[in-house]
Design an enzyme around this catalytic site. Sequence first.
Site, PDB file in Angstrom:
ATOM      1  N   ASN A 149     126.301  83.249  99.443  1.00 46.23           N
ATOM      2  CA  ASN A 149     126.549  82.997  98.409  1.00 46.23           C
ATOM      3  C   ASN A 149     127.350  81.828  97.459  1.00 46.23           C
ATOM      4  O   ASN A 149     126.556  80.646  97.663  1.00 46.23           O
ATOM      5  CB  ASN A 149     128.602  83.313  98.656  1.00 46.23           C
ATOM      6  CG  ASN A 149     128.641  84.881  98.119  1.00 46.23           C
ATOM      7  OD1 ASN A 149     128.208  85.697  97.008  1.00 46.23           O
ATOM      8  ND2 ASN A 149     129.947  85.048  98.696  1.00 46.23           N
ATOM      9  N   TYR A 255     136.885  91.531  92.643  1.00 46.30           N
ATOM     10  CA  TYR A 255     137.048  89.843  92.036  1.00 46.30           C
ATOM     11  C   TYR A 255     137.308  89.848  90.283  1.00 46.30           C
ATOM     12  O   TYR A 255     137.765  88.694  89.921  1.00 46.30           O
ATOM     13  CB  TYR A 255     135.562  89.091  91.991  1.00 46.30           C
ATOM     14  CG  TYR A 255     134.763  88.666  93.400  1.00 46.30           C
ATOM     15  CD1 TYR A 255     135.409  87.832  93.679  1.00 46.30           C
ATOM     16  CD2 TYR A 255     135.080  89.749  94.180  1.00 46.30           C
ATOM     17  CE1 TYR A 255     135.021  87.156  95.244  1.00 46.30           C
ATOM     18  CE2 TYR A 255     134.486  88.811  96.242  1.00 46.30           C
ATOM     19  CZ  TYR A 255     134.383  87.642  96.237  1.00 46.30           C
ATOM     20  OH  TYR A 255     134.468  87.647  97.317  1.00 46.30           O
TER      21      TYR A 255
END
Lengths: 440, 440, 440, 440
Positions: A149, A255
């Site tokens: 990420n 998210y």
Amino acid sequence: MNGIKIVTIGGGSSYTPELIEGFIKRYDELPVNEIWLVDIEAGKEKLEIVGDLAKRMVKEANVPINIHLTLDRKEALKNADFVTTQFRVGQLEARAKDERIPLEYGVIGQETNGPGGLFKGLRTIPVILDIVKDMEEQCPNAWLINFTNPAGMVTEAVLRHSNWKKVIGLCNVPIGMKMMVANFLEVEPHRVEIDFAGLNHMVFGLHIYVDGKETTSDVLKRMTETNSTGTMENIVDLGWEPSFIEALGVLPCPYHRYYFKTDEMLDNEKENAVSSGTRAEVVKKLEDELFELYKDPTLSIKPPQLEKRGGAYYSEAACSLIDSIYNDRRDIQPVNTINRGAIQSIPYESAVEISCVITKEGPKPIIMDELPVAVQGLVSQIKSFERIAADSAVSGDYNKALLAMTINPLVPSDTIAKKILNEMLEAHKDYLPNFFEKVQ
Amino acid sequence: MNGIKIVTIGGGSSYTPELIEGFIKRYDELPVNEIWLVDIEAGKEKLEIVGDLAKRMVKEANVPINIHLTLDRKEALKNADFVTTQFRVGQLEARAKDERIPLEYGVIGQETNGPGGLFKGLRTIPVILDIVKDMEEQCPNAWLINFTNPAGMVTEAVLRHSNWKKVIGLCNVPIGMKMMVANFLEVEPHRVEIDFAGLNHMVFGLHIYVDGKETTSDVLKRMTETNSTGTMENIVDLGWEPSFIEALGVLPCPYHRYYFKTDEMLDNEKENAVSSGTRAEVVKKLEDELFELYKDPTLSIKPPQLEKRGGAYYSEAACSLIDSIYNDRRDIQPVNTINRGAIQSIPYESAVEISCVITKEGPKPIIMDELPVAVQGLVSQIKSFERIAADSAVSGDYNKALLAMTINPLVPSDTIAKKILNEMLEAHKDYLPNFFEKVQ
Amino acid sequence: MNGIKIVTIGGGSSYTPELIEGFIKRYDELPVNEIWLVDIEAGKEKLEIVGDLAKRMVKEANVPINIHLTLDRKEALKNADFVTTQFRVGQLEARAKDERIPLEYGVIGQETNGPGGLFKGLRTIPVILDIVKDMEEQCPNAWLINFTNPAGMVTEAVLRHSNWKKVIGLCNVPIGMKMMVANFLEVEPHRVEIDFAGLNHMVFGLHIYVDGKETTSDVLKRMTETNSTGTMENIVDLGWEPSFIEALGVLPCPYHRYYFKTDEMLDNEKENAVSSGTRAEVVKKLEDELFELYKDPTLSIKPPQLEKRGGAYYSEAACSLIDSIYNDRRDIQPVNTINRGAIQSIPYESAVEISCVITKEGPKPIIMDELPVAVQGLVSQIKSFERIAADSAVSGDYNKALLAMTINPLVPSDTIAKKILNEMLEAHKDYLPNFFEKVQ
Amino acid sequence: MNGIKIVTIGGGSSYTPELIEGFIKRYDELPVNEIWLVDIEAGKEKLEIVGDLAKRMVKEANVPINIHLTLDRKEALKNADFVTTQFRVGQLEARAKDERIPLEYGVIGQETNGPGGLFKGLRTIPVILDIVKDMEEQCPNAWLINFTNPAGMVTEAVLRHSNWKKVIGLCNVPIGMKMMVANFLEVEPHRVEIDFAGLNHMVFGLHIYVDGKETTSDVLKRMTETNSTGTMENIVDLGWEPSFIEALGVLPCPYHRYYFKTDEMLDNEKENAVSSGTRAEVVKKLEDELFELYKDPTLSIKPPQLEKRGGAYYSEAACSLIDSIYNDRRDIQPVNTINRGAIQSIPYESAVEISCVITKEGPKPIIMDELPVAVQGLVSQIKSFERIAADSAVSGDYNKALLAMTINPLVPSDTIAKKILNEMLEAHKDYLPNFFEKVQ
């Protein structure tokens, strides 16, 4: 190919047993004969623990996969077929800072599309571009499959700041959303199909099908009304306003709560920071426990505790992708790849997360409906953030980093952005050579 | 045309003397012979006060302009050449609610691109669409020039929810930015040119030229370093971080502070709400004072106090625009009009605020550079907000209104959005027939 | 600037007196104090004849313009403000081959968008790219204003194959169309406005206005029915089918006859080739006569015979353009410049011919309606031709040249294309160093 | 679904036995239990001959498919699952005129993208729009799968002139190209994959893969050099210039010869018209022979002679498509469907022929590379032709028909276009009610 060579950079990660398990399961169709686990000096101990477990796993499974452990990345990359990257520059300590420092200023850190993600990107992008340079030399025909990420920003950086085109960003969020819908509907996962489109950690399920029949609005209605939109291990489930989701008309990802429930998420993170620690700190404990388990010389399977770690389905996503490329399966999987007009409101050459046909030549995005008008703006804003963050990571330009921080939707002002930026630059100094060779 | 007929809807506005002064000044080139000031029953008294002043002004100036006062909109519109709209549904009391209610929830109201703007749009759009219907009947060749805020959303609504194409949205922000730059540089305004692009109250100066020579980065640097980016009467000047503006590379408008200095602006609004009152309340006092002045039968010019009202340059903008259309001047002015590809990151058919060539056939956008990547996302987000708000105003759809409120960048969550929405719907009930004829 | 320096490359052209006349007329507003006429060794004699006339003209007019004649391009370019290019590689002899060779194979040569234009481009583009290199060194702030045909292809080549951005392609076709409409309507030209869009020699008048009032369909109807669509000195007027033009809805340019009346144009060219000679041969005679006139030491004005040459309005177009740039006039003129989304069906970065606002910073295209669906295909086809031809000129790639030739709408097959290509390559050998240094 | 209901409009076609054979073969996976063959009064005799053969075929194969023959379209359509259309308005006599009349004027007729195709479209489009209206009533959930030429124009017409979205245009050209490549390479067809993109009868193979490995340039080189680019039963193989194809870089379809070898194709058609007859006339003879065979009561399989008819692989294409929709197979097939940004140089809402993922919800185009610059123009020109032709078919507008005819790349001028148009309108009068109810 005579047996496939896999190289896993960041091989000492606690996720590695998942991957090993995946390759073992698929051995008949995906004949991997070498897996090279690569790590850096600082990760040597973990690499050995995980590597030994991996060796016990293949032995137990009785498949002819050779596991190699090394700190020499170039040697490992030689003639690789697939390179997976799952490293973490600065380790969990750095992530803890990504989360803690913004919180001091009343801002969510968010390790992918927030201020934390900016710094994770600044640390990671120079390394991934180095890896790509090594790959150009050592394995010019390999595929780079990145899990590190912020996966969207990293893919964007490779696409726009290197000549390497065979890169795919991978995330377990879409597969998690599919599983969540299947669980909710109490049907087997293979009966559910979802058209995914958006960006990494900013992806939407545009259409949900069960047995090939569209059921999107019905499923959305029932999920929100029963407060079952679900989430992931690492994101608190605060539900959604049913009227909002009904008007939105598509399935958000977990998210999205950071952007559409900002205040509540912030309160929650503040509480956690005091009580249980930030997510990095929680993960740190989980990982320590996992490594204790991994050390057990009698363990020769992936321990079930790994699933709590938040990385559920990562192995599934990665192995499926590699399998479909290797076997030219032409099935549909959501990945991060170059847009090329698939989503009209995102630049042609940028990375998107979208359902693709996976072929031997890589992923080909499928045309689907446009993103709903309601989210085109937010998605563009995150894309703007990703693009400027990537540019700043490459150039080490302080002003660009401030610009990226300021335009992030979680950051409330240029002045607060500057304070957070300055403190984080200082904190991550050792991992930001592009910035500290230069004058700020 | 034998003399031009102007119709001003919301003619009782305190701004009207500005307009009258503008037409008087330009009489030789722009021979207006009729101005119809139209208002509603509730505005009758103000209409008469302003109308009498207007009559004294033309008499004093000795120009043959006939001023008509009426409450009969249809009659007024008959054969009009230009219709200007500057009405306020629910008057300043409603605006005060637009500002106060969100503040209770810790959210900036912002009467154009914030939650307040959503409600101003919900109240205004049905009325403007009614006006357009009357125009189709009474003056199908007229131009509609709208000043009523939220001017971007209103222009969007007319473009997408009616068949009326001859609509232009007008704002004094770009002209104010130009004046600000001229003042800063101590040059006469006509020597400064700015390429404007963006949306209403979300417009950027992409390039600044002095005497035809580009000076953008130099001017930006000096303005931010000396904290002279300037603002408008109604927006507090909190300066900008120089590094942020340097990386941005374009001149923001004063309203950008709401999005790039949200926390500081919020604090400021909270303070003001307690000390001097919200902006609507301040304006209310100013207006009361102005109307006292207007009543003075010896006053026959625009009183200088009007300029404090915040509408500086409105008359200049409006009269220049009408003049350029009437005289086919083909000069360049920033207005709100249909995009048609001028800004690639905004939908083709949506309203944008952009420098245009003004011709007899209306404004034609000029191609300029793309918006900076850094702001494409925010601009798209406001456009998404405007589009959904306009759709909701037309349909009276509660869920869409909630969606618009939730995606607004000033609003921190769907749950807070819902609370604000519900309270504001109740507060503005009388002006929202599309919502209250329907089931929520 | 203290007086403007103009450099004219191909200064020995018979058109030069037009330019000189234009600068003389405008002297008060456009204070040119140096004109450098540059030519090559082979053009020395003509350069001197024209240069002497130019000197007599400025003397007669009593303006302080210094005329310089030189074969040294670099010296001439030093600190130039505007560079105009009107050279012809291989002179009229080469153009005659451009016309004659295709005719042998039953194909129209067409010196801009046909096979002849391909070769004119192949000869011209390497030279213009050399000029641009000299300009980078000698006059990096100058504007390059190119008249040399094929002006669209040449502009495309500079835009896409050099770093020089200050280039404008100029043509007298749009101004000719405007004059034609004014003549037909018997009004003064300044009362007519036309929105131009398309490519060079492939431009359309999308809207025609008289005194700011649109009259397109009426004018088109009357012009075609009375067979008065007009043409230029160098293109035979074969009229148009009124029904075709009515459905088309826009004003074609004279060159459109090559594509929409191909057979008739071909027959006409064949006849002329036998009777009066090809256009190049006719022009050759006209030029010889002109140079005879120019030699007359008593001549000190532009001789009226020049207008028959086909270049009517060139001076007008060039001097107007330079004047508007120098004086930042912001008026509207049709030029060849980078598209940037103005015409959606043409690539963003390609050259288009379109009405622009002319500012000190150069031309800015105005957004207008899309090209009619009916012509988007043909326009794209010519753009494809121009792009591949330009690429081939730069690389000297035989296969690309064949590709360009084959896709040209005037060329009926790949096999015929190959024959024409081979014969023309041989015929123009001396002017195609990119091709003949390489292996075919 | 309890068994699938297929309706075939134009059921008396000589192709029908192909379809029947296809459904018989796939019965286990695609359980068709009803096939309704529909025709008009004039086709009754053929319908019965073909229908009887179909009945014998299912009986012989021992599958429970019921064959129904009817002239009542509405009744047949009731609750259909898939409707295939393969009718021919005016039958082969009309097609013969489509070919003969243009030839008289020295123009290729070309029954899809030429003047002949225009008239086939004008005759067919009103009928298909009528069928769609019946489907809205009788089977609103069915898929319309159209084989009737011009398949691109017909799909365009349904997409843009009706509300019916479930339409797919089908053609055997792409599958033929794939077979041709497989034959040339001497590999089994399933090992070859081709990325198709373009328009109907104007499609390109952008990439050719064998066993998942790209071999495009190598295959192209070898095919053109050995003159093995291949063609179809109905198009003469004139080869290609190797240099042209090398620069083109993609595999053209057989129909491209009409545009890139126009003169040679014209000569060939003229010769044939004299010697063997036009294609329609040849087909007429073949069909008469086929129907003689079909009458044989002992025949109960598809006779092998059918393959000469030119419709090879039609059944394969149709049955595969229906199978993949029914079984949600998500495999990749080239079909005609709405573009939605897949090919950037073609309008968003227009029909394209492109490789798609075939799902239960229909085809989803796959993003691939852009069309080569060299062909974007020609492809756009054919799309312009298709769009205007479709508009003209719906409105019966003479001028639009002339416009379509004139812009067709095979037609050399507006005047010739008018002559051909007028003669063809007269010849097809009986099948053009939209034109002959109106004033020309």
